[in-house]
Motif scaffolding. Structure first.
Motif, PDB file in Angstrom:
ATOM      1  N   LEU A 170       0.826  -1.204   0.000  1.00 39.57           N
ATOM      2  CA  LEU A 170       0.000   0.000   0.000  1.00 39.57           C
ATOM      3  C   LEU A 170       0.865   1.260   0.000  1.00 39.57           C
ATOM      4  CD1 LEU A 170      -2.783  -1.142   2.473  1.00 39.57           C
ATOM      5  CD2 LEU A 170      -3.034  -0.720   0.005  1.00 39.57           C
ATOM      6  N   GLN A 171       1.948   1.235   0.765  1.00 42.36           N
ATOM      7  CA  GLN A 171       2.875   2.376   0.804  1.00 42.36           C
ATOM      8  C   GLN A 171       3.525   2.572  -0.570  1.00 42.36           C
ATOM      9  OE1 GLN A 171       5.846   2.176   3.869  1.00 42.36           O
ATOM     10  NE2 GLN A 171       6.882   4.013   3.161  1.00 42.36           N
ATOM     11  N   TRP A 172       3.913   1.485  -1.225  1.00 44.29           N
ATOM     12  CA  TRP A 172       4.515   1.521  -2.566  1.00 44.29           C
ATOM     13  C   TRP A 172       3.580   2.248  -3.538  1.00 44.29           C
ATOM     14  CZ3 TRP A 172       8.398  -1.507  -5.423  1.00 44.29           C
ATOM     15  CH2 TRP A 172       8.145  -1.638  -6.775  1.00 44.29           C
ATOM     16  N   LEU A 173       2.303   1.830  -3.559  1.00 42.57           N
ATOM     17  CA  LEU A 173       1.342   2.432  -4.484  1.00 42.57           C
ATOM     18  C   LEU A 173       1.084   3.895  -4.146  1.00 42.57           C
ATOM     19  CD1 LEU A 173      -1.212  -0.483  -4.922  1.00 42.57           C
ATOM     20  CD2 LEU A 173       0.596   0.237  -6.499  1.00 42.57           C
ATOM     21  N   ASP A 174       1.096   4.215  -2.861  1.00 43.01           N
ATOM     22  CA  ASP A 174       0.890   5.589  -2.429  1.00 43.01           C
ATOM     23  C   ASP A 174       2.050   6.475  -2.896  1.00 43.01           C
ATOM     24  OD1 ASP A 174      -0.652   7.555  -0.970  1.00 43.01           O
ATOM     25  OD2 ASP A 174       0.950   7.511   0.545  1.00 43.01           O
ATOM     26  N   GLU A 175       3.272   5.960  -2.803  1.00 48.10           N
ATOM     27  CA  GLU A 175       4.450   6.742  -3.177  1.00 48.10           C
ATOM     28  C   GLU A 175       4.682   6.802  -4.687  1.00 48.10           C
ATOM     29  OE1 GLU A 175       7.791   5.060  -1.115  1.00 48.10           O
ATOM     30  OE2 GLU A 175       7.014   5.634   0.854  1.00 48.10           O
ATOM     31  N   LEU A 176       4.477   5.692  -5.385  1.00 50.33           N
ATOM     32  CA  LEU A 176       4.852   5.599  -6.803  1.00 50.33           C
ATOM     33  C   LEU A 176       3.686   5.769  -7.768  1.00 50.33           C
ATOM     34  CD1 LEU A 176       7.324   2.576  -6.582  1.00 50.33           C
ATOM     35  CD2 LEU A 176       7.850   5.018  -6.548  1.00 50.33           C
ATOM     36  N   GLY A 177       2.479   5.795  -7.242  1.00 51.44           N
ATOM     37  CA  GLY A 177       1.301   5.883  -8.092  1.00 51.44           C
ATOM     38  C   GLY A 177       0.689   4.505  -8.281  1.00 51.44           C
ATOM     39  N   ASN A 178      -0.606   4.494  -8.564  1.00 46.84           N
ATOM     40  CA  ASN A 178      -1.323   3.234  -8.705  1.00 46.84           C
ATOM     41  C   ASN A 178      -1.888   3.103 -10.116  1.00 46.84           C
ATOM     42  OD1 ASN A 178      -2.884   0.963  -8.560  1.00 46.84           O
ATOM     43  ND2 ASN A 178      -4.044   1.597  -6.760  1.00 46.84           N
ATOM     44  N   PRO A 179      -1.244   2.287 -10.954  1.00 46.65           N
ATOM     45  CA  PRO A 179      -1.740   2.098 -12.313  1.00 46.65           C
ATOM     46  C   PRO A 179      -2.868   1.073 -12.416  1.00 46.65           C
ATOM     47  CG  PRO A 179       0.230   0.803 -12.014  1.00 46.65           C
ATOM     48  CD  PRO A 179      -0.001   1.562 -10.731  1.00 46.65           C
ATOM     49  N   TYR A 180      -3.185   0.417 -11.307  1.00 52.99           N
ATOM     50  CA  TYR A 180      -4.081  -0.735 -11.335  1.00 52.99           C
ATOM     51  C   TYR A 180      -5.532  -0.346 -11.087  1.00 52.99           C
ATOM     52  CZ  TYR A 180       0.469  -2.916 -10.639  1.00 52.99           C
ATOM     53  OH  TYR A 180       1.776  -3.283 -10.764  1.00 52.99           O
ATOM     54  N   GLU A 181      -6.424  -0.895 -11.901  1.00 52.60           N
ATOM     55  CA  GLU A 181      -7.857  -0.745 -11.636  1.00 52.60           C
ATOM     56  C   GLU A 181      -8.265  -1.605 -10.450  1.00 52.60           C
ATOM     57  OE1 GLU A 181     -10.363  -1.487 -14.990  1.00 52.60           O
ATOM     58  OE2 GLU A 181      -9.317  -0.020 -16.234  1.00 52.60           O
ATOM     59  N   LEU A 182      -7.530  -2.681 -10.253  1.00 51.50           N
ATOM     60  CA  LEU A 182      -7.831  -3.664  -9.223  1.00 51.50           C
ATOM     61  C   LEU A 182      -6.516  -4.325  -8.823  1.00 51.50           C
ATOM     62  CD1 LEU A 182      -9.613  -5.935  -7.800  1.00 51.50           C
ATOM     63  CD2 LEU A 182      -9.729  -6.992 -10.041  1.00 51.50           C
ATOM     64  N   VAL A 183      -6.306  -4.505  -7.519  1.00 50.49           N
ATOM     65  CA  VAL A 183      -5.111  -5.219  -7.063  1.00 50.49           C
ATOM     66  C   VAL A 183      -5.539  -6.376  -6.178  1.00 50.49           C
ATOM     67  CG1 VAL A 183      -2.883  -5.084  -5.913  1.00 50.49           C
ATOM     68  CG2 VAL A 183      -3.781  -3.063  -7.070  1.00 50.49           C
ATOM     69  N   LEU A 184      -5.207  -7.578  -6.628  1.00 50.41           N
ATOM     70  CA  LEU A 184      -5.456  -8.794  -5.847  1.00 50.41           C
ATOM     71  C   LEU A 184      -4.280  -9.022  -4.922  1.00 50.41           C
ATOM     72  CD1 LEU A 184      -6.622 -10.975  -8.856  1.00 50.41           C
ATOM     73  CD2 LEU A 184      -8.100  -9.965  -7.107  1.00 50.41           C
ATOM     74  N   PHE A 185      -4.567  -9.412  -3.697  1.00 52.69           N
ATOM     75  CA  PHE A 185      -3.523  -9.647  -2.701  1.00 52.69           C
ATOM     76  C   PHE A 185      -3.325 -11.149  -2.551  1.00 52.69           C
ATOM     77  CE2 PHE A 185      -2.230  -9.698   1.944  1.00 52.69           C
ATOM     78  CZ  PHE A 185      -0.942  -9.251   1.701  1.00 52.69           C
ATOM     79  N   ASP A 186      -2.120 -11.632  -2.909  1.00 52.62           N
ATOM     80  CA  ASP A 186      -1.790 -13.060  -2.924  1.00 52.62           C
ATOM     81  C   ASP A 186      -0.571 -13.315  -2.029  1.00 52.62           C
ATOM     82  OD1 ASP A 186      -1.777 -15.751  -3.662  1.00 52.62           O
ATOM     83  OD2 ASP A 186      -0.900 -15.396  -5.636  1.00 52.62           O
ATOM     84  N   PRO A 187      -0.733 -13.167  -0.696  1.00 55.89           N
ATOM     85  CA  PRO A 187       0.437 -13.242   0.191  1.00 55.89           C
ATOM     86  C   PRO A 187       1.115 -14.604   0.230  1.00 55.89           C
ATOM     87  CG  PRO A 187      -1.584 -13.205   1.485  1.00 55.89           C
ATOM     88  CD  PRO A 187      -1.980 -12.964   0.047  1.00 55.89           C
ATOM     89  N   GLN A 188       0.376 -15.677   0.036  1.00 55.18           N
ATOM     90  CA  GLN A 188       0.984 -17.010   0.029  1.00 55.18           C
ATOM     91  C   GLN A 188       1.421 -17.439  -1.375  1.00 55.18           C
ATOM     92  OE1 GLN A 188      -2.043 -16.708   2.077  1.00 55.18           O
ATOM     93  NE2 GLN A 188      -0.520 -16.262   3.647  1.00 55.18           N
ATOM     94  N   GLY A 189       1.022 -16.699  -2.390  1.00 59.11           N
ATOM     95  CA  GLY A 189       1.416 -17.010  -3.753  1.00 59.11           C
ATOM     96  C   GLY A 189       0.616 -18.130  -4.390  1.00 59.11           C
ATOM     97  N   LYS A 190      -0.584 -18.405  -3.888  1.00 56.51           N
ATOM     98  CA  LYS A 190      -1.382 -19.507  -4.436  1.00 56.51           C
ATOM     99  C   LYS A 190      -1.786 -19.266  -5.889  1.00 56.51           C
ATOM    100  CE  LYS A 190      -5.057 -22.735  -3.866  1.00 56.51           C
ATOM    101  NZ  LYS A 190      -4.819 -23.249  -5.201  1.00 56.51           N
TER     102      LYS A 190
END
Length: 178
Positions: free
Chosen positions: A108-128
């Motif tokens: 979230l900090q990354w997108l806040d600092e660098l800008g958010n090009p994504y219409e939607l961001v899926l969160f896949d913490p385990q990499g499934k």
């Protein structure tokens, strides 16, 4: 017999040379995917921004999109990020993000600092989902058609040259066919 044994190292060296030569000139970023021409794997993942919002694979059955696999731990993702922002802003490319094996707060900090090009961001913490897609690492970018079918896979950084030579022509053709 002993003279024949002297030729074994030579034969091994020639064999190794043939194998290495066969791989020279192949594009490492054009890795084949077993999913090309097949539907997105079934999944249910939370939104990065809103953990209570869940998405399923049918989210890809609306329009032609780029699916970009990224993580804050990935230096190449930082390199390609300005190009993704430009594609979304200037070219109107719908980009969905798959935040892969990452920390939610850092992402979230990354997108806040660098800008958010994504219409939607899926969160896949385990990499499934990443595993089901056959992700080797990040960044990886897929073109998904409006029926949710995987049409193209690129391993590595998305830049303007890749956009013009590979991604844009494929997306244009898929849009015309829809």
């Amino acid at each position: 017999m002993k003279r024949l044994l002297l030729f074994i190292p030579l034969l091994l060296a020639v064999g190794l040379g043939v194998v290495l030569f066969a791989g020279i000139g192949k594009d490492k970023s054009a890795l084949e995917s077993a999913l090309i021409g097949k539907p997105m794997p079934e999944f249910e993942l939370a939104s990065l921004q809103n953990p209570d919002q869940r998405y399923r694979s049918d989210v890809f059955e609306q329009k032609v999109v780029l699916l970009n696999v990224w993580g804050t731990w990935c230096p190449s993702c930082r390199v390609e990020h300005p190009d993704l922002v430009r594609l979304a802003r200037d070219e109107g490319v719908p980009i969905y993000g798959l935040n892969y094996k990452d920390n939610r707060d850092a992402a979230l900090q990354w997108l806040d600092e660098l800008g958010n090009p994504y219409e939607l961001v899926l969160f896949d913490p385990q990499g499934k989902l990443g595993f089901d897609l056959g992700v080797y690492g990040a960044p990886e970018t897929y073109i998904i058609d409006s029926k949710g079918i995987v049409r193209f896979r690129h391993v590595g950084v998305v830049d303007n040259e890749l956009w013009e030579t590979e991604l844009e022509p494929r997306i244009r053709e898929l849009r015309e066919d829809s």
